[in-house]
Design a protein around this motif. Sequence first.
Motif, short mmCIF file in Angstrom:
data_model
loop_
_atom_site.label_atom_id
_atom_site.label_comp_id
_atom_site.label_asym_id
_atom_site.label_seq_id
_atom_site.Cartn_x
_atom_site.Cartn_y
_atom_site.Cartn_z
N GLY A 195 20.90 74.99 29.30
CA GLY A 195 20.82 74.05 28.08
C GLY A 195 19.20 74.39 27.54
N LEU A 196 18.16 75.03 28.31
CA LEU A 196 17.03 75.33 27.71
C LEU A 196 17.04 76.48 26.57
CD1 LEU A 196 14.78 75.45 30.93
CD2 LEU A 196 14.53 73.78 29.04
N VAL A 197 18.14 77.57 26.78
CA VAL A 197 18.22 78.37 25.78
C VAL A 197 18.91 77.95 24.56
CG1 VAL A 197 19.71 80.56 25.41
CG2 VAL A 197 18.43 80.18 27.53
N LEU A 198 20.08 76.90 24.91
CA LEU A 198 20.67 76.37 23.62
C LEU A 198 19.97 75.41 22.79
CD1 LEU A 198 24.26 76.15 25.05
CD2 LEU A 198 23.40 77.79 23.63
N ARG A 199 19.03 74.92 23.38
CA ARG A 199 18.20 73.94 22.70
C ARG A 199 16.97 74.54 21.86
NH1 ARG A 199 14.02 70.05 26.26
NH2 ARG A 199 12.60 71.73 26.76
N THR A 200 16.65 75.94 22.50
CA THR A 200 15.71 76.73 21.81
C THR A 200 15.94 77.63 20.39
OG1 THR A 200 14.72 77.05 23.88
CG2 THR A 200 14.22 78.52 21.92
N THR A 201 17.22 78.10 20.57
CA THR A 201 17.87 78.92 19.48
C THR A 201 19.36 78.82 19.38
OG1 THR A 201 17.82 81.21 18.65
CG2 THR A 201 17.81 80.90 20.88
N SER A 202 19.94 79.32 18.12
CA SER A 202 21.15 79.13 17.96
C SER A 202 21.58 80.82 17.62
CB SER A 202 21.65 78.54 16.77
OG SER A 202 21.10 78.67 15.48
N ASN A 203 20.87 81.67 17.61
CA ASN A 203 20.97 83.03 17.39
C ASN A 203 21.32 83.65 18.76
OD1 ASN A 203 21.22 85.63 16.45
ND2 ASN A 203 18.86 85.88 16.02
N VAL A 204 22.30 83.36 19.43
CA VAL A 204 22.84 83.58 20.90
C VAL A 204 24.30 84.44 20.42
CG1 VAL A 204 23.43 82.97 22.96
CG2 VAL A 204 21.95 81.77 21.51
N VAL A 205 24.31 85.59 21.15
CA VAL A 205 25.38 86.75 20.88
C VAL A 205 25.70 87.05 22.63
CG1 VAL A 205 24.51 87.47 18.98
CG2 VAL A 205 24.11 88.51 20.94
N ASN A 206 27.06 87.46 22.53
CA ASN A 206 27.80 88.14 23.58
C ASN A 206 27.82 89.74 23.38
OD1 ASN A 206 30.00 85.12 23.83
ND2 ASN A 206 28.42 85.97 25.45
N VAL A 207 27.77 90.43 24.60
CA VAL A 207 28.14 91.44 24.70
C VAL A 207 29.11 91.79 26.05
CG1 VAL A 207 25.98 92.84 23.77
CG2 VAL A 207 26.04 92.33 26.32
N ASP A 208 30.00 92.55 25.99
CA ASP A 208 31.11 92.96 26.79
C ASP A 208 30.41 93.79 28.13
OD1 ASP A 208 33.11 91.30 25.81
OD2 ASP A 208 33.54 92.85 24.18
N VAL A 209 30.61 93.31 29.17
CA VAL A 209 30.25 94.30 30.28
C VAL A 209 31.16 94.11 31.39
CG1 VAL A 209 27.79 93.93 29.77
CG2 VAL A 209 28.81 92.54 31.49
N ASN A 210 31.31 95.15 32.50
CA ASN A 210 32.19 94.99 33.62
C ASN A 210 31.77 93.91 34.61
OD1 ASN A 210 33.88 97.06 32.48
ND2 ASN A 210 32.38 98.56 33.01
N HIS A 211 32.39 93.37 35.14
CA HIS A 211 32.01 92.48 36.32
C HIS A 211 32.70 93.03 37.67
CE1 HIS A 211 31.94 88.63 38.79
NE2 HIS A 211 30.76 88.58 38.32
N ARG A 212 31.47 93.44 38.61
CA ARG A 212 31.97 93.93 39.89
C ARG A 212 32.73 92.82 40.78
NH1 ARG A 212 26.36 97.20 39.98
NH2 ARG A 212 27.02 98.72 38.51
#
Length: 328
Positions: A195-212
């Motif tokens: 919530g703190l991140v989302l209320r601070t900025t809308s410039n948020v992206v995803n990158v694909d990584v592996n999950h072990r």
Amino acid sequence: MDADHKSKGLDRMQKKSVSFIIPCYRSENTLGVVVDEIIDTMKDSGEYTYEIVLVNDGSPDNTWGVINEIAAKHSEIVTGINFAKNFGQHAALMAGLNASKGDYVVCLDDDGQTPAGEVFKLLNALRDGADAVYARYAHKQHNSFRNFGTAMNEWMAEVMLGKPKELFVSSYFGVRRFVVNEMIKYDSSFPYVIGLVLRTTSNVVNVDVNHRKREVGQSGYNLAKLFMLWINGFTAFSIKPLRLATMVGFLLSVAGFLFGIYTIILKFVYPYASNYKGYYALMSALVFIGGMILFMLGMVGEYVGRTYIAQNKNPQYVIRETTRDDKE
């Protein structure tokens, strides 16, 4: 003009610093491997300097002892923080954010499931202009219970916090320094990092990584902890539950009024009809409406209780000691 151009060139050549934050709980057997992977990944990077902040969230095992050993071995880059008791993962993240100094801050898990070896995917996204970046997993290696919890957390963030539907949030993420500086202004007793991140900025992206797959131990989240995480998420940064309660209360009131009119008309049309069916319908309505009223009162009470606790300055966390204490 030449001097200005030269100054900008020097700024580009300056190394960026990265702070790795790891909340630690029951990780005495996995933490060393995670730290070693960070060191192996970053040692050949000429672009970044880095530090590692390990926050022991009141672990009942020897996690703090392991943190002390790691900090003694890598004293120039590792800082350990020990909580006085268990305050939760998000409180541990807040302590790490407050202790961090990096231009970029990367948060990851202590169990090795979030691959530190792929951190440059996150750092490149931040370098290319994103304010925050979350790792997205094509195939999560959690059990069904944790996957259900993640799905519920995603839904809650969308409905209550306004998270874009296409954005995947996870415990492996990176943010810029200005985002961190804004996040640590939050001093309420119930931090919720997403919530703190989302209320601070809308410039948020995803990158694909592996999950072990988890090799040692099991997740520290049980059903009760996941439920409290959801409650914390949508009551800390949204009043939509209260608005929903108001809407449901209004609709029930209208339905009750219309049902009352229907009952009166029915009595005039069928004056000799049996009253048993009406009795059962009335009891069902009373039980349903009574349950909804208690639910709404509980929701209001949750907000009032949190306000009361916040006014009493209940701490986000309490630090018992750090590995830096012996060096000061």
